[in-house]
Design a protein around this motif. Structure first.
Motif, mmCIF file in Angstrom:
data_model
loop_
_atom_site.group_PDB
_atom_site.id
_atom_site.type_symbol
_atom_site.label_atom_id
_atom_site.label_comp_id
_atom_site.label_asym_id
_atom_site.label_seq_id
_atom_site.Cartn_x
_atom_site.Cartn_y
_atom_site.Cartn_z
ATOM 1 N N PHE A 68 38.298 34.363 79.405
ATOM 2 C CA PHE A 68 37.897 34.739 78.051
ATOM 3 C C PHE A 68 38.855 34.145 77.019
ATOM 4 C CE2 PHE A 68 41.138 37.877 78.780
ATOM 5 C CZ PHE A 68 41.659 38.170 77.531
ATOM 6 N N SER A 69 40.126 33.966 77.371
ATOM 7 C CA SER A 69 41.082 33.367 76.431
ATOM 8 C C SER A 69 40.713 31.925 76.119
ATOM 9 C CB SER A 69 42.496 33.433 77.012
ATOM 10 O OG SER A 69 42.905 34.769 77.192
ATOM 11 N N SER A 70 40.253 31.194 77.147
ATOM 12 C CA SER A 70 39.819 29.823 76.928
ATOM 13 C C SER A 70 38.574 29.783 76.053
ATOM 14 C CB SER A 70 39.539 29.146 78.274
ATOM 15 O OG SER A 70 39.042 27.846 78.082
ATOM 16 N N GLN A 71 37.660 30.715 76.270
ATOM 17 C CA GLN A 71 36.452 30.761 75.443
ATOM 18 C C GLN A 71 36.792 31.119 74.003
ATOM 19 O OE1 GLN A 71 34.273 33.581 77.864
ATOM 20 N NE2 GLN A 71 33.035 31.961 78.780
ATOM 21 N N THR B 57 37.996 28.034 72.277
ATOM 22 C CA THR B 57 36.879 27.182 71.891
ATOM 23 C C THR B 57 36.224 27.690 70.613
ATOM 24 O OG1 THR B 57 36.469 26.627 74.208
ATOM 25 C CG2 THR B 57 34.680 26.212 72.653
ATOM 26 N N LEU B 58 36.071 29.010 70.491
ATOM 27 C CA LEU B 58 35.498 29.582 69.278
ATOM 28 C C LEU B 58 36.404 29.343 68.073
ATOM 29 C CD1 LEU B 58 34.063 32.983 70.586
ATOM 30 C CD2 LEU B 58 32.810 30.922 69.975
ATOM 31 N N PHE C 225 34.132 24.533 60.985
ATOM 32 C CA PHE C 225 33.282 24.992 59.890
ATOM 33 C C PHE C 225 34.107 25.334 58.650
ATOM 34 C CE2 PHE C 225 29.851 25.387 62.967
ATOM 35 C CZ PHE C 225 28.751 25.061 62.183
ATOM 36 N N ALA C 226 35.317 25.840 58.836
ATOM 37 C CA ALA C 226 36.174 26.115 57.673
ATOM 38 C C ALA C 226 36.504 24.821 56.939
ATOM 39 C CB ALA C 226 37.446 26.822 58.132
ATOM 40 N N ALA C 227 36.788 23.751 57.697
ATOM 41 C CA ALA C 227 37.060 22.457 57.064
ATOM 42 C C ALA C 227 35.813 21.920 56.368
ATOM 43 C CB ALA C 227 37.548 21.468 58.118
ATOM 44 N N PHE C 228 34.643 22.153 56.962
ATOM 45 C CA PHE C 228 33.387 21.712 56.350
ATOM 46 C C PHE C 228 33.168 22.387 55.001
ATOM 47 C CE2 PHE C 228 28.934 23.080 55.796
ATOM 48 C CZ PHE C 228 28.365 21.856 55.465
ATOM 49 N N TRP D 135 29.523 15.749 75.611
ATOM 50 C CA TRP D 135 30.449 15.402 74.531
ATOM 51 C C TRP D 135 31.666 16.317 74.488
ATOM 52 C CZ3 TRP D 135 29.981 11.329 71.136
ATOM 53 C CH2 TRP D 135 28.764 10.637 71.162
ATOM 54 N N PHE D 136 31.578 17.471 75.111
ATOM 55 C CA PHE D 136 32.682 18.433 75.062
ATOM 56 C C PHE D 136 33.686 18.064 76.154
ATOM 57 C CE2 PHE D 136 34.880 22.451 75.445
ATOM 58 C CZ PHE D 136 34.943 22.874 74.127
ATOM 59 N N ASP D 137 34.845 17.561 75.758
ATOM 60 C CA ASP D 137 35.767 16.943 76.706
ATOM 61 C C ASP D 137 37.050 17.720 76.949
ATOM 62 O OD1 ASP D 137 34.063 14.748 77.036
ATOM 63 O OD2 ASP D 137 34.899 13.739 75.294
ATOM 64 N N THR D 138 37.322 18.777 76.181
ATOM 65 C CA THR D 138 38.615 19.452 76.287
ATOM 66 C C THR D 138 38.427 20.964 76.362
ATOM 67 O OG1 THR D 138 39.698 17.701 75.013
ATOM 68 C CG2 THR D 138 40.872 19.778 75.222
ATOM 69 N N VAL D 139 39.130 21.567 77.297
ATOM 70 C CA VAL D 139 39.183 23.016 77.424
ATOM 71 C C VAL D 139 40.649 23.434 77.341
ATOM 72 C CG1 VAL D 139 38.642 25.004 78.869
ATOM 73 C CG2 VAL D 139 37.126 23.018 78.874
ATOM 74 N N GLU D 140 40.930 24.461 76.552
ATOM 75 C CA GLU D 140 42.315 24.872 76.310
ATOM 76 C C GLU D 140 42.537 26.315 76.737
ATOM 77 O OE1 GLU D 140 45.347 25.644 72.549
ATOM 78 O OE2 GLU D 140 43.571 24.395 72.283
#
Length: 351
Positions: free
Chosen positions: A30-33, A36-37, A44-47, A67-72
């Motif tokens: 859940f921490s990784s998810q 991602t959020l 969206f904040a930058a947008f 296209w999603f290449d990174t998980v943290e």
């Protein structure tokens, strides 16, 4: 994830997406998810910031699994564990929740305390990226020397001492192979296995250029850090410098093809990569890096200070119309950059 649908400590409870999909979403950390959020929220904040400021918004692009290449993982031990099998010193493993222990080819010793862990995909390769705290600096012996850098296209950079750092033009040297691979890609049917293989070939060529550019930046930055205590460079706005000149339908741009070629050359030189690597190496070595405003540095005489457009005779030739001083235009600019940087440092110390 639903707001408030969780238990103490942030772990999701009854009513959450993870609880309803235990074999899917609930399987992963859940921490990784959450990380991602946060990335999605940041995009969206930058947008919305760009919308408020009247700039070109650039709506965030949807990233599917291709296209999603990174998980943290924000914390070592929370869904991911580095060096998960210390009883096997001959090899290094990382444990990923939902996957298990994965062998890692460790190319150098990890220093400090592992803080965050990321797994990123580059083409067909997977990399583990560690962010560490409490890493001790390794200061180099003092040299007493300072240098100014004028970034360029003919040369990656020119120093105030008159040295020119070569620009290998990695992208240009691979242009033929890339064009052939791109043409082959356009002939493949979408969704086919052959198209996926063609996409992988194009990605591999771009990845090779990226690695070559990064390797060269590390080598040149290390040479500068070893030789100088103070390094001054231009504070470049690369994004603005590489904008298209096409304009709009109402106001079309001029010299669009020439500007496009210049943009490609600037990006191929890799100024941003070089300056970022230089800053990191300088910080670790105890060196000082100063960024200065590049305005008029190429038009000002480094000897008498006379500033005029006519001083720049050609791209490489400089002759002052006031005192007659002649020099290589990039070397003259690098000396002005060095002088401006030292003045900024003196003013900061005086304050």
């Amino acid at each position: 994830m639903q707001r408030g649908a969780g238990t103490a400590g942030g772990r999701p409870g009854r009513g959450s997406v993870r609880a309803d999909d235990a074999e899917g979403q609930g399987r992963w950390s859940f921490s990784s998810q959450q990380a991602t959020l946060r990335r999605l929220d940041k995009a969206f904040a930058a947008f919305f910031t760009r919308v408020r400021e009247g700039r070109r918004p650039g709506f965030p692009r949807f990233k599917g699994r291709g296209w999603f290449d990174t998980v943290e993982w924000p914390k070592d031990g929370d869904g991911c564990r580095w060096d998960s099998q210390p009883e096997r010193p001959a090899a290094t493993y990382v444990r990923l929740q939902g996957i298990g222990h994965v062998w890692v080819h460790r190319h150098r010793q990890v220093q400090g305390r592992v803080k965050t862990i990321s797994v990123t995909r580059v083409g067909s390769r997977w990399y583990v990226v560690l962010s560490c705290d409490d890493v001790l600096a390794e200061p180099l012996p003092r040299t007493g020397a300072a240098v100014g850098l004028d970034m360029g296209v003919a040369s990656l950079a020119t120093t105030s001492d008159g040295d020119h750092l070569d620009n290998p033009r990695h992208l240009a040297s691979s242009a033929g192979r890339m064009a052939a691979a791109q043409r082959a890609l356009t002939r493949k049917k979408r969704g086919s296995n052959r198209r996926r293989k063609a996409v992988a070939r194009v990605a591999a060529l771009h990845a090779k250029v990226r690695r070559q550019r990064l390797d060269y930046a590390h080598k040149q930055a290390l040479t500068l850090v070893r030789g100088y205590d103070v390094i001054v460079h231009e504070d470049l706005r690369i994004v603005n410098m590489t904008r298209s000149a096409s304009g709009t339908i109402e106001q079309p741009g001029r010299n669009v093809a020439a500007k496009s070629g210049l943009n490609r050359s600037i990006l191929d030189a890799g100024w941003g990569v070089f300056l970022r690597v230089l800053a990191h190496k300088a910080e670790s070595a105890g060196r000082e890096v100063i960024a200065v405003n590049p305005a008029n540095t190429s038009r000002t005489c480094s000897r008498c200070g006379h500033c005029a457009k006519e001083n720049r005779l050609t791209q490489a030739q400089f002759r002052c119309q006031a005192c007659g001083h002649e020099a290589h235009a990039d070397v003259n600019a690098a000396k002005n950059i060095l002088r401006a940087g030292l003045a900024l440092r003196d003013a900061a110390e005086a304050a």
